[in-house]
Write a protein that holds these residues in place. Structure first.
Motif, PDB file in Angstrom:
ATOM      1  N   PHE A  95     -28.457  34.037   7.468  1.00  0.00           N
ATOM      2  CA  PHE A  95     -27.435  34.761   8.224  1.00  0.00           C
ATOM      3  C   PHE A  95     -26.095  34.821   7.509  1.00  0.00           C
ATOM      4  N   ASN A  96     -25.852  33.909   6.563  1.00  0.00           N
ATOM      5  CA  ASN A  96     -24.564  33.896   5.866  1.00  0.00           C
ATOM      6  C   ASN A  96     -24.719  34.184   4.377  1.00  0.00           C
ATOM      7  N   SER A  97     -25.787  34.902   4.014  1.00  0.00           N
ATOM      8  CA  SER A  97     -26.048  35.202   2.601  1.00  0.00           C
ATOM      9  C   SER A  97     -25.061  36.237   2.065  1.00  0.00           C
ATOM     10  N   PHE A 112     -25.787  41.832  13.015  1.00  0.00           N
ATOM     11  CA  PHE A 112     -26.005  40.510  13.568  1.00  0.00           C
ATOM     12  C   PHE A 112     -25.967  39.393  12.538  1.00  0.00           C
ATOM     13  N   ILE A 113     -26.065  39.716  11.249  1.00  0.00           N
ATOM     14  CA  ILE A 113     -25.764  38.704  10.246  1.00  0.00           C
ATOM     15  C   ILE A 113     -24.237  38.546  10.189  1.00  0.00           C
ATOM     16  N   ALA A 117     -21.332  41.270  11.388  1.00  0.00           N
ATOM     17  CA  ALA A 117     -20.506  41.008  12.563  1.00  0.00           C
ATOM     18  C   ALA A 117     -19.018  40.975  12.216  1.00  0.00           C
ATOM     19  N   ILE A 118     -18.696  40.524  11.015  1.00  0.00           N
ATOM     20  CA  ILE A 118     -17.295  40.556  10.575  1.00  0.00           C
ATOM     21  C   ILE A 118     -16.825  42.003  10.429  1.00  0.00           C
ATOM     22  N   ALA A 119     -17.688  42.875   9.901  1.00  0.00           N
ATOM     23  CA  ALA A 119     -17.342  44.297   9.784  1.00  0.00           C
ATOM     24  C   ALA A 119     -17.178  44.939  11.156  1.00  0.00           C
ATOM     25  N   GLY A 241     -32.255  40.266  15.525  1.00  0.00           N
ATOM     26  CA  GLY A 241     -31.515  39.322  16.359  1.00  0.00           C
ATOM     27  C   GLY A 241     -31.682  37.856  16.028  1.00  0.00           C
ATOM     28  N   HIS A 242     -32.648  37.536  15.144  1.00  0.00           N
ATOM     29  CA  HIS A 242     -32.889  36.124  14.822  1.00  0.00           C
ATOM     30  C   HIS A 242     -32.901  35.893  13.314  1.00  0.00           C
ATOM     31  N   TYR A 243     -32.054  36.656  12.596  1.00  0.00           N
ATOM     32  CA  TYR A 243     -31.896  36.472  11.156  1.00  0.00           C
ATOM     33  C   TYR A 243     -33.246  36.614  10.441  1.00  0.00           C
TER      34      TYR A 243
END
Length: 309
Positions: A95-97, A112-113, A117-119, A241-243
């Motif tokens: 999720f944080n790759s 959702f990663i 979500a930051i974008a 939804g679950h990476y």
């Protein structure tokens, strides 16, 4: 739904005594304080009946589940123009790759990663001060759940800001491609705080009702989003939804859902119910271990999978 209360109570008792509970997230120090023995579940059916058991009223940090609601807000603000800044495909990565961002010119694979979500958060922030954007997100959550007691856990937000170096790297990398348009510290501040919203299973299941009923709140009749948009949000939840565990979740549970590293999962049964489960111990993909097992048992016993029995 027939037998709903009995089945929910049985599953909560089964989860209470299971020895395999996963591992509590510790890369955000405040989340490491969560009680690994906790388990809660709440189901809200189409009539508004709530079946709940276990630690269903204990607030927890919803973390990435907030991304469902920020995606909904951002689509309401800019419509399908959002998809020029973020994709809709499963990532297949953590999720944080940061690897895919480099290969794909700074466009996150899905909303959702963390990068996506930051974008999305940056889209909500456009034209607003961080406090205004965060207030809009919190008001939206309270409105959907019909509960003004929902708050942001300031300790969790501060913990994320102190240790969120990888998210800072993701945001700065996207900024170099022009995907992030606001000051990075503003966007990240809003992001860290909406991930730190604290809700109970009961509140979260109530907030998710509109996605189970074609974008409409069945209690009030208010159309939160149009049916087509609700259907598409559910589609992205199912596939992303679950990476990198999204395929396994779809295979075993068969519902659109969104997890968070706080141990919560929001799941949607189109036309029938919204469900929230919480157990802080995570599997290797960062999803609630017992939460997924409980949802699999629930869908099997009540025939809730969107793919049939």
């Amino acid at each position: 739904m027939k037998d709903l209360d009995r089945v929910v109570a049985e599953i909560a008792e089964e989860m209470r005594t299971r020895p395999d509970r996963g591992r509590v997230a510790d890369y955000i120090p405040e989340l490491a304080r969560a009680d690994a023995s906790a388990f809660g579940i709440a189901v809200v059916d189409a009539s508004g009946h709530v079946a709940a058991a276990g630690d269903c009223d204990a607030p927890f940090s919803i973390q990435s589940i907030s991304k469902v609601f920020t995606l909904t807000l951002a689509l309401g603000m800019v419509g399908d123009r959002l998809w020029s800044r973020v994709g809709r495909e499963p990532s297949g990565s953590r999720f944080n790759s940061i690897v895919q961002l480099e290969n794909e010119h700074g466009i996150p694979r899905n909303p959702f990663i963390n990068a996506g979500a930051i974008a999305v958060t940056d889209t909500i922030l456009n034209g607003h001060q961080p406090r205004e954007a965060l207030g809009e997100i919190l008001r939206f959550m309270r409105f959907l759940a019909d509960d003004n007691q929902i708050t942001i856990d300031a300790a969790v937000a501060a913990s994320e800001q102190r240790t969120g170096y990888r998210n800072m790297a993701l945001a700065n990398y996207m900024k170099s491609f022009g995907v992030i348009q606001n000051p990075v510290n503003f966007t990240l501040g809003v992001y860290f705080h909406h991930c730190a919203i604290a809700m109970s299973c009961r509140q979260l299941a109530m907030a998710g009702r509109f996605l189970a009923h074609s974008g409409r709140n069945p209690a009030t009749g208010y159309q939160v989003v149009q049916p087509e948009r609700a259907r598409r949000i559910n589609a992205v939840m199912l596939t992303c939804g679950h990476y990198d565990g999204s395929g396994e979740f779809a295979y075993r549970v068969g519902l659109p859902g969104k997890s968070g590293v706080g141990g919560g999962i929001l799941a949607v049964v189109p036309g029938r119910a919204s469900i929230a489960v919480w157990s802080p111990g995570l599997d290797d993909s960062g999803n609630s271990h017992l939460g997924r097992i409980a949802l699999e048992k629930l869908t099997k016993r009540l025939g809730l999978s969107i793919f049939g029995l």
